[in-house]
Enzyme design. Structure first.
Site, short mmCIF file in Angstrom:
data_model
loop_
_atom_site.label_atom_id
_atom_site.label_comp_id
_atom_site.label_asym_id
_atom_site.label_seq_id
_atom_site.Cartn_x
_atom_site.Cartn_y
_atom_site.Cartn_z
CE1 TYR A 160 -3.36 -2.61 -0.03
CE2 TYR A 160 -4.32 -1.57 1.89
CZ TYR A 160 -4.40 -2.50 0.87
OH TYR A 160 -5.51 -3.30 0.76
CE LYS A 230 -0.38 -17.63 1.84
NZ LYS A 230 -1.06 -18.84 2.38
CG ASP A 281 -4.07 -18.73 4.01
OD1 ASP A 281 -3.35 -18.58 5.01
OD2 ASP A 281 -3.74 -19.46 3.05
CG ASP A 305 -7.50 -2.82 3.65
OD1 ASP A 305 -8.42 -2.36 4.35
OD2 ASP A 305 -7.43 -2.63 2.42
#
Length: 415
Positions: A160, A230, A281, A305
């Site tokens: 971002y 992740k 996830d 986010d």
């Protein structure tokens, strides 16, 4: 000192000491930006509710003296078209604490948004998002009351940051050539008309976020801090975030291995804080299946986010959440919805996000009794089936109120 900003005649400035300690006087001066669109309706209601709660709770012992500073459309009117005058930044630096209403998003006008400017120029590296259910609302999940988390989302790094290069541009083609010829990258499936973005995660950025999350968890006697990443796929970015986060826990907070061999634990007196990690996830899945397992979350920008928006939908709707952007010497509190121009002047906008942003601000100031007073009054209002139009689908037998009437219902329940 200022051209358009007029400091109040009473009140004291908040101080932030060199060691990071905030000194909040009993009558602080707090800056606010009213905001555009529905901000002109909601921000005055938030201030009225905050002032009423402080008076009810502390009588005359405490009081906020409000200082209006300008950004967006109102600033453009006062500063000859300057949407973000420099003296606004200067005032926020001077007074440290600010409430911000929703602001018009730039659509090619060339002005800076407050969030972008402050996050970069003042290094507001923490996006703080408490997610907790409200009573008496029929939400998409069976047990929203099991959701009670505080998310520390990095504001300064990751995808971002806006380091992107348009497909077909000279910059994108040059970067593609460098990656392939100089660094030996051979994993591009297609290289023609290929846009590129940079994901960057640093040791300094990761450690300061996690340091703040752990310190908060210890101060508030939370049960756990979960590091969301992740790293199984993005080993040198998200994987590095996890590595550096654990170094903070071990080296600075003396974390030791938990008996189960998977977690870490920090023991301070009788308080045990668990440090664990989850793949992003898996975290999204577990937030649906077993959200009661989680307390404080520390995560990267993109993961944060996605996680925040998913959780706020589970407890009601995204527009009812509040947020803060923080650094060591600046705190900005705001609702999370936009200007909602289509609802301006109709007295139908939901003020809950603005109200909860004010509650967050009071808690940051350690004025917890006033914050509790507002939260309990909001809960009583909802339990009496008093809601704004957008919330009527969340109750079986709602009494729909306008924005003003709904806010007055909350004020009437203050004790």
């Amino acid at each position: 000192m200022y051209h358009q900003i007029v400091p109040p005649s009473q009140g004291e400035k908040i101080q932030v000491l060199a060691n990071g300690q905030w000194i909040i006087p009993n009558e602080p001066i707090i800056a606010f930006i009213e905001g555009d669109g529905v901000g002109s309706e909601l921000t005055p209601l938030m201030r009225q509710l905050i002032d009423s709660a402080i008076l009810k709770t502390y009588e005359t012992a405490r009081k906020i003296h409000w200082l209006e500073v300008y950004n967006g459309e109102k600033a453009a009117e006062l500063y000859d078209g300057d949407w973000f005058p420099e003296e606004t930044l200067n005032a926020i630096r001077d007074y440290h604490l600010v409430y911000k209403g929703p602001l018009t998003t730039a659509m090619g006008a060339g002005f800076r948004s407050l969030n972008v400017a402050l996050r970069h120029e003042m290094d507001l590296f923490i996006n703080l998002r408490p997610i907790k259910s409200l009573p008496n609302l029929n939400t998409p999940v069976k047990h929203p009351e099991n959701i009670d988390m505080v998310i520390f989302r990095d504001n300064s790094e990751d995808l971002y940051s806006g380091i992107e290069f348009k497909a077909g541009s000279a910059q994108a083609d040059s970067l593609l050539e460098f990656l392939q010829q100089q660094l030996g990258v051979n994993r591009f499936r297609f290289t023609e008309q290929c846009g590129l973005g940079i994901k960057h995660i640093s040791e300094q950025g990761s450690k300061r976020l996690v340091r703040a999350a752990i310190a908060f968890a210890l101060k508030e006697h939370k049960t756990s801090v979960t590091l969301v990443h992740k790293g199984d796929v993005m080993k040198f970015t998200d994987g590095a975030f996890l590595k550096w986060a654990l170094e903070v826990a071990i080296e600075e907070f003396l974390a030791v291995r938990h008996p189960n061999g998977r977690w870490w634990q920090i023991i301070q007196g009788e308080h045990e804080l668990i440090i664990k990690d989850e793949l992003c996830d898996v975290m999204l899945q577990n937030c649906l299946l077993a959200p009661e397992q989680y307390d404080v979350i520390a995560t990267t920008n993109l993961n944060g986010d996605l996680l925040v928006d998913s959780l706020t939908a589970q407890v009601g709707m995204i527009g009812m959440a509040a947020g803060a952007n923080l650094s060591e010497a600046l705190a900005l509190f705001e609702p999370t919805h936009g200007t909602v121009e289509s609802l301006v002047g109709q007295d139908v906008m939901n003020p809950v996000s603005s109200i909860l942003a004010g509650v967050m601000m009071l808690r940051f100031m350690n004025w917890h009794d006033a914050a509790d007073n507002i939260e309990q009054s909001l809960h009583k209002t909802l339990c009496n089936n008093q809601v704004t139009e957008d919330m009527q689908s969340l109750l079986p037998d709602p009494t729909v109120q306008g924005t003003q009437a709904f806010a007055q219902c909350i004020i009437s329940h203050l004790i």
